[in-house]
Design an enzyme around this catalytic site. Sequence first.
Site, PDB file in Angstrom:
ATOM      1  N   GLY A  54      24.495  68.783  53.219  1.00 35.23           N
ATOM      2  CA  GLY A  54      24.186  68.462  54.617  1.00 35.23           C
ATOM      3  C   GLY A  54      24.515  67.054  55.070  1.00 35.23           C
ATOM      4  N   ASP A  78      12.330  67.670  57.085  1.00 35.22           N
ATOM      5  CA  ASP A  78      11.608  68.809  57.677  1.00 35.22           C
ATOM      6  C   ASP A  78      10.269  68.977  56.943  1.00 35.22           C
ATOM      7  OD1 ASP A  78      10.871  71.160  58.883  1.00 35.22           O
ATOM      8  OD2 ASP A  78      12.520  72.365  58.124  1.00 35.22           O
ATOM      9  N   PHE A  84      15.388  74.781  64.876  1.00 40.40           N
ATOM     10  CA  PHE A  84      16.434  74.870  63.858  1.00 40.40           C
ATOM     11  C   PHE A  84      17.753  74.387  64.463  1.00 40.40           C
ATOM     12  CE2 PHE A  84      19.790  76.911  61.413  1.00 40.40           C
ATOM     13  CZ  PHE A  84      19.433  76.501  60.137  1.00 40.40           C
ATOM     14  N   VAL A  85      18.339  73.369  63.856  1.00 38.80           N
ATOM     15  CA  VAL A  85      19.566  72.784  64.400  1.00 38.80           C
ATOM     16  C   VAL A  85      20.728  72.920  63.419  1.00 38.80           C
ATOM     17  CG1 VAL A  85      18.387  71.140  65.910  1.00 38.80           C
ATOM     18  CG2 VAL A  85      18.884  70.485  63.543  1.00 38.80           C
ATOM     19  N   ARG A  99      28.878  73.423  60.038  1.00 36.78           N
ATOM     20  CA  ARG A  99      28.777  72.027  59.608  1.00 36.78           C
ATOM     21  C   ARG A  99      29.784  71.155  60.359  1.00 36.78           C
ATOM     22  NH1 ARG A  99      25.494  71.961  55.001  1.00 36.78           N
ATOM     23  NH2 ARG A  99      25.702  73.721  53.586  1.00 36.78           N
TER      24      ARG A  99
HETATM   25  P1  5GP Z   1      12.869  69.712  53.721  1.00 35.84           P
HETATM   26  O1  5GP Z   1      13.029  69.716  52.225  1.00 35.84           O
HETATM   27  O2  5GP Z   1      12.492  68.375  54.303  1.00 35.84           O
HETATM   28  O3  5GP Z   1      12.041  70.841  54.237  1.00 35.84           O
HETATM   29  O4  5GP Z   1      14.250  70.093  54.336  1.00 35.84           O
HETATM   30  C1  5GP Z   1      15.370  69.445  54.012  1.00 35.84           C
HETATM   31  C2  5GP Z   1      16.538  70.392  53.947  1.00 35.84           C
HETATM   32  O5  5GP Z   1      16.295  71.667  54.577  1.00 35.84           O
HETATM   33  C3  5GP Z   1      17.661  69.727  54.691  1.00 35.84           C
HETATM   34  O6  5GP Z   1      18.435  68.920  53.836  1.00 35.84           O
HETATM   35  C4  5GP Z   1      18.398  70.925  55.252  1.00 35.84           C
HETATM   36  O7  5GP Z   1      19.348  71.361  54.310  1.00 35.84           O
HETATM   37  C5  5GP Z   1      17.352  72.005  55.425  1.00 35.84           C
HETATM   38  N1  5GP Z   1      16.862  72.040  56.835  1.00 35.84           N
HETATM   39  C6  5GP Z   1      15.638  71.725  57.280  1.00 35.84           C
HETATM   40  N2  5GP Z   1      15.560  71.871  58.623  1.00 35.84           N
HETATM   41  C7  5GP Z   1      16.783  72.275  59.025  1.00 35.84           C
HETATM   42  C8  5GP Z   1      17.354  72.590  60.312  1.00 35.84           C
HETATM   43  O8  5GP Z   1      16.745  72.515  61.388  1.00 35.84           O
HETATM   44  N3  5GP Z   1      18.653  72.987  60.302  1.00 35.84           N
HETATM   45  C9  5GP Z   1      19.397  73.084  59.164  1.00 35.84           C
HETATM   46  N4  5GP Z   1      20.651  73.487  59.296  1.00 35.84           N
HETATM   47  N5  5GP Z   1      18.893  72.806  57.951  1.00 35.84           N
HETATM   48  C10 5GP Z   1      17.603  72.396  57.884  1.00 35.84           C
HETATM   49 MG    MG Z   2      21.048  73.127  54.326  1.00 28.46          MG
END
Ligand code: 5GP
Ligand code: MG
Length: 181
Positions: free
Chosen positions: A47, A106, A155-156, A168
Amino acid sequence: MRGDIERVLISRERIAERIRALGAEITRDLDALGPEAEIVFVPILTGSLLFIADLVRELPRKVRITVVTVSSYPGTSTSAGQARIIGSLPDNLAGRHVIIVDDILDSGGTITLIRGELSQRRPSSLKTCVLLRKLIPSALAIPCEYVGFDIPDEFVVGYGLDYDNYYRNLPEVCTLKREVL
Ligand code: 5GP
Ligand code: MG
């Protein structure tokens, strides 16, 4: 691809402008460490691919880049799954100043995992930089020194962020139409 977009949240121009400002802020902080300080950026793939590429080009000093790959469940539009490290983690971080770079904060699971692992390698300092942070309690509870944009809990995709590994390459941060998800 563009037909799948519901709304553009952050334009290409705003992303570029914000990354220039972040680059200046990080440069000031790195300069304060002195010219001998060794800097290692640790981008979390996939990402942060576009973000790290643009960010490091705003830095006028010598830095190293060592990538880390973290898996998530393919195709999902939530990050409910447990983050898992694929392959090896960077070694020889001892005595170096480390900045973890990710696309979005997130649930905080990914950053917590990587920060915990890297802190065991005795870096001189350990900071985190994310392009996006969702305005939700789990994300706001995670220590993060550099944040590009705070965004609503949606969700983006785009600018490195995927849905099922697509989108991407969108230059903007967008939401997708409901029927696409
Ligand atoms: P976390 O571990 O903080 O929940 O999320 C981190 C990972 O989840 C990010 O590096 C990403 O890959 C994925 N992610 C979380 N929210 C989003 C979102 O809104 N869109 C996308 N495309 N990926 C997300
Ligand atoms: Mg991802």
